[in-house]
Design a protein around this motif. Sequence first.
Motif, short mmCIF file in Angstrom:
data_model
loop_
_atom_site.label_atom_id
_atom_site.label_comp_id
_atom_site.label_asym_id
_atom_site.label_seq_id
_atom_site.Cartn_x
_atom_site.Cartn_y
_atom_site.Cartn_z
N SER A 116 0.89 -1.21 0.08
CA SER A 116 0.03 -0.04 -0.19
C SER A 116 0.67 1.17 0.01
CB SER A 116 -1.03 0.11 1.10
OG SER A 116 -1.66 1.17 1.28
N ASP A 117 1.90 1.32 0.81
CA ASP A 117 2.74 2.48 0.94
C ASP A 117 3.72 2.78 -0.10
OD1 ASP A 117 1.40 2.74 3.41
OD2 ASP A 117 2.89 1.93 4.59
N LEU A 118 4.42 1.50 -0.50
CA LEU A 118 5.41 1.65 -1.44
C LEU A 118 4.88 1.76 -2.83
CD1 LEU A 118 8.22 -0.44 0.08
CD2 LEU A 118 7.84 2.20 0.12
N LEU A 119 4.02 0.77 -3.06
CA LEU A 119 3.78 0.43 -4.56
C LEU A 119 2.38 0.93 -5.03
CD1 LEU A 119 4.42 -3.39 -4.76
CD2 LEU A 119 6.05 -1.30 -5.09
N ASP A 120 1.83 1.86 -3.99
CA ASP A 120 0.65 2.58 -4.16
C ASP A 120 -0.51 1.65 -4.62
OD1 ASP A 120 -1.15 4.62 -4.41
OD2 ASP A 120 -0.77 5.14 -6.49
N LEU A 121 -0.87 0.57 -3.75
CA LEU A 121 -1.86 -0.40 -3.92
C LEU A 121 -2.81 -0.23 -2.59
CD1 LEU A 121 0.58 -3.35 -5.15
CD2 LEU A 121 -0.59 -1.82 -6.30
N PRO A 122 -3.78 0.52 -2.48
CA PRO A 122 -4.43 0.81 -1.37
C PRO A 122 -5.53 -0.33 -1.20
CG PRO A 122 -5.22 2.18 -3.19
CD PRO A 122 -3.98 1.53 -3.68
N ILE A 123 -5.91 -1.09 -2.28
CA ILE A 123 -6.89 -1.99 -2.00
C ILE A 123 -6.15 -3.49 -2.32
CG2 ILE A 123 -9.21 -3.04 -2.90
CD1 ILE A 123 -9.81 -0.32 -3.98
N GLU A 133 5.96 -6.72 -11.77
CA GLU A 133 7.29 -6.75 -11.47
C GLU A 133 7.57 -6.59 -9.86
OE1 GLU A 133 11.90 -6.25 -13.10
OE2 GLU A 133 10.08 -5.46 -14.09
N LEU A 134 7.09 -5.21 -9.43
CA LEU A 134 7.43 -5.16 -8.24
C LEU A 134 6.42 -5.93 -7.34
CD1 LEU A 134 7.58 -1.34 -8.46
CD2 LEU A 134 9.59 -2.79 -7.82
N SER A 173 5.60 -9.15 -7.70
CA SER A 173 6.32 -10.19 -7.69
C SER A 173 7.31 -10.42 -6.84
CB SER A 173 6.73 -10.49 -9.08
OG SER A 173 5.67 -10.54 -10.16
N THR A 174 8.36 -9.26 -6.76
CA THR A 174 9.45 -9.26 -5.71
C THR A 174 8.60 -9.27 -4.48
OG1 THR A 174 10.47 -7.86 -7.56
CG2 THR A 174 11.31 -7.73 -5.05
N LEU A 175 7.84 -8.38 -4.26
CA LEU A 175 7.05 -8.33 -2.76
C LEU A 175 6.66 -9.89 -2.26
CD1 LEU A 175 6.14 -6.90 -0.36
CD2 LEU A 175 3.98 -6.23 -1.46
N VAL A 176 5.90 -10.51 -3.10
CA VAL A 176 5.35 -11.72 -2.71
C VAL A 176 6.49 -12.69 -2.89
CG1 VAL A 176 2.92 -11.43 -3.69
CG2 VAL A 176 4.93 -12.49 -5.27
N GLU A 177 7.60 -12.93 -3.63
CA GLU A 177 8.69 -13.80 -3.42
C GLU A 177 9.14 -13.66 -1.83
OE1 GLU A 177 11.23 -16.77 -4.06
OE2 GLU A 177 9.28 -16.00 -5.19
N ASN A 178 9.46 -12.10 -1.65
CA ASN A 178 9.87 -11.79 -0.24
C ASN A 178 9.23 -12.57 0.74
OD1 ASN A 178 12.18 -10.64 -1.72
ND2 ASN A 178 11.47 -8.74 -1.38
N THR A 179 7.79 -12.46 0.73
CA THR A 179 6.63 -12.73 1.52
C THR A 179 6.86 -14.25 1.71
OG1 THR A 179 5.51 -10.85 1.02
CG2 THR A 179 4.30 -12.68 2.26
N ARG A 180 7.04 -14.83 0.43
CA ARG A 180 7.12 -16.49 0.67
C ARG A 180 8.24 -16.79 1.40
NH1 ARG A 180 10.15 -19.68 -0.95
NH2 ARG A 180 11.45 -18.28 -2.23
#
Length: 672
Positions: free
Chosen positions: A268-275, A372-373, A375-382
């Motif tokens: 939400s904060d970095l990628l501007d994904l509020p929902i 791409e970003l 995907s990076t976030l979910v890979e780090n979360t995984r």
Amino acid sequence: MTLRSVPVVDRITDAFFALDTDFRFTYLNDRAETLLERSRDDLIGRVMWDEFPQTVETQFPDGFHRAMEKQVSVSFDIYHARLETWFEATAYPSETGLSVYMRDVTERKQQERVLAQHAAVVEAISDAVITLNRNREIVSVNEAMESFLGVDREELTGEHVEIVTELAAIDDEDTVEIGRAITDVDIGTADTRHVEVPFTDAHGTDRMGEFRFVPIEDNNATVAGIVRDVTDQYEYERVAASLHEVTRWLLESDDPEEVCSIAVHAGSDLLDLPISGIWLLDEEQGYLDPVAGTAGAYEEFGGLPRFNPPQGLVWDVFETGEVERFDDLSEVDGLYNDETPLQSEVIAPIGTHGVLMTGSLQPNRFDETDVELLSTLVENTRAALDRADREQLLRERTTDLERQTERLEGIAEVLSTDLKRQLDAVSEALEDERSGTGFGSGTQHNTGTDSTDDAWQFPLAEDSVETMLDRTERLVDDVREFARNATAVGTRNRILLEQAVHSAATASRLDADAVALEEPAVLRADAERFARLLETAFDDIADRFDESEATTGGKEANADTTGDDPTVRIELLGVSNDEQQTPAQPQAVIGNGSDDRPRGFVLVDTAASEPVEPSDRVFDADADGDDSETVDGLGLALVRAIADAHDWTLSIESAENGTRIEVRDVTTLEPL
């Protein structure tokens, strides 16, 4: 034309010929003879159009007539196809005719063609381009530079380069750095220089630009500057660096829910994904359960749904394991909610853990960079969830090892105490029988009986031996079961409680008719271990009934508590089945619609003897130093171990007329 001038004209490198007012050749130099492939003798006195009719279709007639009529010099380029050569033709008029010079300009034409191609490329590219002379004055700019600064090229050409930094609101320090870069390239101390500086575009938006300067070979300019808007790249690198910092936070947590919360808020904060939200797979129940969501997601939907297979796009993406972007959900089939306000979304699997989903109220909201970003976030979360699982597994294994050690210590104590008691009992019985029969005694010798004639027989009563061996065998079985890992629960299957109770009671030392289940039910458990739990609990109750009878003098003493009622009553906890409850059975169901206790079941017995607490039984088997008590097995310690293995809770309560053994947190228990 005079004879004195002829040698001079012959010495020039350009082709030269003279024409009179009727366009007859009056002179040709050597270079002209070579070019026209005709000698002077053949051409002098002859009309040009007659000797070279192909020139009629060229620029020669128009140019020569204009020069002759208006008495002005004319110049034009013409291509000689056979020679594959470009010439610049210049005609100078006089009262007697024309003097024509033909200069080879093929190299110039090639340069012009290359420059034209370069100019077309420069105009076509999205980067802003500017060329400068040695005085740092602007020689040319392309259309992108006009858009970049919001100024027409006519207003820029001829101005000092500082006008660019002024219009782009570049600060003084960065302006000085740009000037140094231009100087380094112009004087040759660097082949290329580039500077990244913030600037303001023509619309007043703050951007990041890369200014690259290179030397050029041009008659007017010496340095070319290429300005590229790298705001998106700069932002991408900034976000990517921030995501790496988020990864450190993710890996510092060993709580899956906290990991997911960090991930969605980072998105939400970095990628501007509020929902956005994250769903994790509940392996036992088989659905995707929402564990974290952004404030925007809760504001928009009031809560995140649970996805059961194969509901919606979420399950499709989770099963394929590939990130999917949906630009316009109105054109997509298989939506979980056909009336969703979302217009576009990205769903990204988090390995086998679950999915991260982010959506927008506008179509075509996401691009490849977002994917791409994300995907990076979910890979780090995984990776963080994998680590959390490993840490949890390590903690569980450590706990299991500690429990195993404690159990083994308790088992050693039980074995050393119980088996010693059984063997001591056999030894004492042997001593008593030997003494009573006079084995090897003087009485036998005095009667004259030969001891070798009567072989000694084992004097113990058959039932005593069988009882001791049965107790020893049950002890060994309990030890084997108790020593199993507490997490060693096999596949949990659907079990009918009534059938399991009947089978366990039949296998135990209780009379099967003495156990009554007051309400049929079903649950999920490891069938083998659940059967052992019930059987062990029934054996413990049987032992306490035996102790009660021995203490009070027989069954008659307990007639007031047992009567015709069953010895053991099994009731359900935390479930509602009011319609099956009757006034004659006021305690048939401990839990009802108003009972907020965890689900489970309770074994109610009427034995007067209280059970030994599992912890006392295993870890303090001989704490009081009294060896007179005969213990037949691990009892309720084994019941607790099996309950713990299923994540259930065991408790024991003493009642007025017996004991309640409760097994709670049996979440899969349902009445039939």
